[in-house]
Write a protein that holds these residues in place. Sequence first.
Motif, PDB file in Angstrom:
ATOM      1  N   UNK A 507     -23.526  33.599   4.551  1.00  0.00           N
ATOM      2  CA  UNK A 507     -25.281  33.699   4.438  1.00  0.00           C
ATOM      3  C   UNK A 507     -26.540  32.641   4.287  1.00  0.00           C
ATOM      4  N   UNK A 508     -25.757  31.507   3.750  1.00  0.00           N
ATOM      5  CA  UNK A 508     -26.299  30.161   3.761  1.00  0.00           C
ATOM      6  C   UNK A 508     -26.164  29.427   4.962  1.00  0.00           C
ATOM      7  N   UNK A 509     -25.448  29.855   5.395  1.00  0.00           N
ATOM      8  CA  UNK A 509     -25.502  28.920   7.327  1.00  0.00           C
ATOM      9  C   UNK A 509     -27.029  30.153   8.383  1.00  0.00           C
ATOM     10  N   UNK A 510     -27.241  31.069   7.704  1.00  0.00           N
ATOM     11  CA  UNK A 510     -27.750  31.712   7.669  1.00  0.00           C
ATOM     12  C   UNK A 510     -29.254  31.241   7.702  1.00  0.00           C
ATOM     13  N   UNK A 511     -29.746  30.994   6.666  1.00  0.00           N
ATOM     14  CA  UNK A 511     -30.605  29.927   5.904  1.00  0.00           C
ATOM     15  C   UNK A 511     -30.949  29.208   6.820  1.00  0.00           C
ATOM     16  N   UNK A 512     -29.317  27.929   6.999  1.00  0.00           N
ATOM     17  CA  UNK A 512     -29.781  27.092   7.620  1.00  0.00           C
ATOM     18  C   UNK A 512     -30.294  26.851   9.082  1.00  0.00           C
ATOM     19  N   UNK A 513     -29.979  28.008   9.413  1.00  0.00           N
ATOM     20  CA  UNK A 513     -30.442  28.445  11.141  1.00  0.00           C
ATOM     21  C   UNK A 513     -31.919  28.745  11.635  1.00  0.00           C
ATOM     22  N   UNK A 514     -32.849  28.951   9.646  1.00  0.00           N
ATOM     23  CA  UNK A 514     -33.858  29.696   9.772  1.00  0.00           C
ATOM     24  C   UNK A 514     -34.615  28.001   9.688  1.00  0.00           C
ATOM     25  N   UNK A 515     -34.159  27.218   9.018  1.00  0.00           N
ATOM     26  CA  UNK A 515     -34.730  26.010   8.802  1.00  0.00           C
ATOM     27  C   UNK A 515     -35.150  25.203  10.087  1.00  0.00           C
ATOM     28  N   UNK A 516     -33.644  24.959  10.722  1.00  0.00           N
ATOM     29  CA  UNK A 516     -33.216  23.678  12.260  1.00  0.00           C
ATOM     30  C   UNK A 516     -34.059  25.536  13.032  1.00  0.00           C
ATOM     31  N   UNK A 517     -34.384  26.294  13.644  1.00  0.00           N
ATOM     32  CA  UNK A 517     -35.248  27.118  14.333  1.00  0.00           C
ATOM     33  C   UNK A 517     -36.778  26.245  13.692  1.00  0.00           C
ATOM     34  N   UNK A 518     -37.150  27.152  12.833  1.00  0.00           N
ATOM     35  CA  UNK A 518     -38.483  26.364  12.775  1.00  0.00           C
ATOM     36  C   UNK A 518     -38.407  25.230  12.576  1.00  0.00           C
ATOM     37  N   UNK A 519     -37.557  23.594  12.941  1.00  0.00           N
ATOM     38  CA  UNK A 519     -38.105  22.900  12.994  1.00  0.00           C
ATOM     39  C   UNK A 519     -38.729  22.692  14.881  1.00  0.00           C
ATOM     40  N   UNK A 520     -37.236  22.866  15.358  1.00  0.00           N
ATOM     41  CA  UNK A 520     -37.108  23.138  16.967  1.00  0.00           C
ATOM     42  C   UNK A 520     -38.338  23.873  17.079  1.00  0.00           C
ATOM     43  N   UNK A 521     -38.963  24.596  16.019  1.00  0.00           N
ATOM     44  CA  UNK A 521     -39.612  25.677  16.933  1.00  0.00           C
ATOM     45  C   UNK A 521     -40.986  25.168  16.993  1.00  0.00           C
ATOM     46  N   UNK A 522     -41.961  23.917  16.252  1.00  0.00           N
ATOM     47  CA  UNK A 522     -42.372  23.355  16.184  1.00  0.00           C
ATOM     48  C   UNK A 522     -42.660  21.581  17.233  1.00  0.00           C
ATOM     49  N   UNK A 523     -41.315  21.980  17.684  1.00  0.00           N
ATOM     50  CA  UNK A 523     -41.281  20.603  18.445  1.00  0.00           C
ATOM     51  C   UNK A 523     -41.781  20.800  20.001  1.00  0.00           C
ATOM     52  N   UNK A 524     -41.289  22.089  20.349  1.00  0.00           N
ATOM     53  CA  UNK A 524     -42.400  23.558  21.170  1.00  0.00           C
ATOM     54  C   UNK A 524     -41.294  22.784  22.514  1.00  0.00           C
ATOM     55  N   UNK A 525     -41.830  23.003  23.861  1.00  0.00           N
ATOM     56  CA  UNK A 525     -41.190  22.577  25.119  1.00  0.00           C
ATOM     57  C   UNK A 525     -39.755  23.307  24.888  1.00  0.00           C
TER      58      UNK A 525
END
Length: 689
Positions: A507-525
């Motif tokens: 579950x913690x790993x899922x939360x980390x994936x959430x933060x990582x995904x949002x960083x990647x999404x904002x980088x675009x491309x």
Amino acid sequence: MFGRAETVNFVNQQLLPELPGGLSSWSLEAPVGDFTDRHGYVADVKRVAEGGGSGPKVVVIHGRSGLGKSALLLKCAAELRELFDKSVLIDFRPLRHKGGVSVSDALAGALPAFGVAQHWIPADLPGRQSLYRSTLEGQRVLVLLDNVSDVAHIAAFLPNSSRALVLVTSDFAIDEVYELGYPHLLLKRLDDDYGVELLAKICAQDRELGEAEPVRRLVDLCAGSPFDLRVIGGQLRMRPELSVAELLADLEADLARMPDGASKRTLRMTERFNPAYDRLSASQAHLYRVLGILPGLWQPPGILSAALDLPERVVRAGLGELVFANLAEKSGDGYLLPGTLHSHARWAANSGEDPDEIPRILERAVRAWLADAVEADRAAGRNRWRVEKLPAEAAPPNLTKQAALAWFASQHDNLLAVLRLAAEQHLYGVVWRLFEAMWPFYSSSVLYEAWQEAGELAVVAAAKCEDSRAEARVRCLLSRAFVDRRRFAEADAHLLAARELAAGDRLLFASVLDFAGQSLFKQGGEQVVAALAAFREAVAINEEFEDERGIALQSQFVGRCLGALGDVEGALAAFDRADGLIVRFEDLRTQSRIALSRGKVLYIVGGRDAEAVAALHDAIDFADRMSQHGTTGLTALVDEPLKLLIEIARRQGDAGAERTYLQRRHQLHTATGSPEADELRSRLAALPE
């Protein structure tokens, strides 16, 4: 197709008041009631304020501590009230840490006083300075800067207005002030006659001062300091049996012990407050010393009660005695030691407290602050993921969500001081827990320097605790401070470390994936593909644990990624799933964001305007319902749908709908201090009738 435009509720106009004609509110407190002398200084400042010139006026008042510079600021403000429409006071003392001040955070804290919603405040210092200057352009503004130590502090707060005055105080002369040619006033000691007058005012209701000669000598020994005279006056009020001559003898005995005879005209800190301090009872003296060593400048009685391990009613009674003696000040429901009195109390604690007991006092206070912060965190978001899960049987919090966020905002400086002290005292478990509890505030704030400092202390603390789960969590919370400023390399370094630390906790790993995904999404491309993979993996983990709220949140992000990649039907299916699950959690903010995301995909990618309009209206309606419950900070939830509705109306050639949406967007931007307000006004004027 735009028939609903006339029924859209514009929700944000109630969040910040309209400021007709620019700026029109005054928030400064009244000056002290027994203000004495200094009228010449007020007149000098007024002459500068009324003078001409092409830029803002600046006056710097400097002088030693205790001469009443802060009181003079408020007196000047009261006397100059008719010349200005808006005022703000920035005290640099609580902002100073290790000799420096975050000017960027100070600007972010000042802008809301001028009607600027936090949503419009840029992440960088140049952007904040530009917004500050454009917001105040041509305005009649009084800016008070107290306890300044660097000319850069003045430069950052210079408005772009010839009708503005920046009034500054400093404990010492700043060389660059002379070089820049700013008018400067050296605040001198009170004249002895005025000193006698002030002392008489302080004691008037409680006693006569008696013979003139001892009174004048007593005033002389206070070196013309209004602050010292108030302390002396407090002692005379508290002890009617104590004559002025007896108090004078005590002070002169202290002075006789000073090695340098030339310094006898100025009482040193440890001497000038000692007579007042020596007459405190043992319990009052202990309370005074504890006030000197606790973190932060302002102390609630509950924190002092915990630190002293005494009932709060006992502590309140003791605080009342200190206030009566002018050895403390009441501020709201808390208490503080102004100026050098705080330094004296700290000195007294170092010599008068058991050195083995001081760490225990500090730990009790720090843990009391942590308990309050955890309670506020629970109120701000009970369903949020935490390292230590809230017990199911825990009683509902005493605060509303809005009250909790307001508490964090009002107590932020104290909480940051507590966190720093906890780190110094090696209370590492308190450090990371306090940072995690402060997440609701930091995640909605733009105080990035403080956020980064707190997060970095928390990362070190969690590592010292050898708690991999806590370290993973606080690294994620810290990463967002970098993502918001588009410092992705630093954010991703923390997120990569967090993935490794969280590998054993699904579950913690899922939360980390959430933060990582949002960083990647904002980088675009190309990073959107990686973001989609992270969000899909997070959905799968939440499905394993049947965490419906987690599934809803991650499905929303999956939909955004699919929309960015051109998969309209896949995005809509993800939004449908998120919508169907989140509704039972009464999370109107998330529902509004899902509706906005749906509208974006339908319009930008799918070209399905009618469906997009309906979704965008839903986004505004959800925000409207939140505002009816007193929720603030909704600017983006209203502005983004309106922006898209304007684009759709223009594309469809519906001039009436375009005007309606543009009017409402202009109203929003004007009410919330947006730098785009003038541009929107021009666009409205250019539309055909």
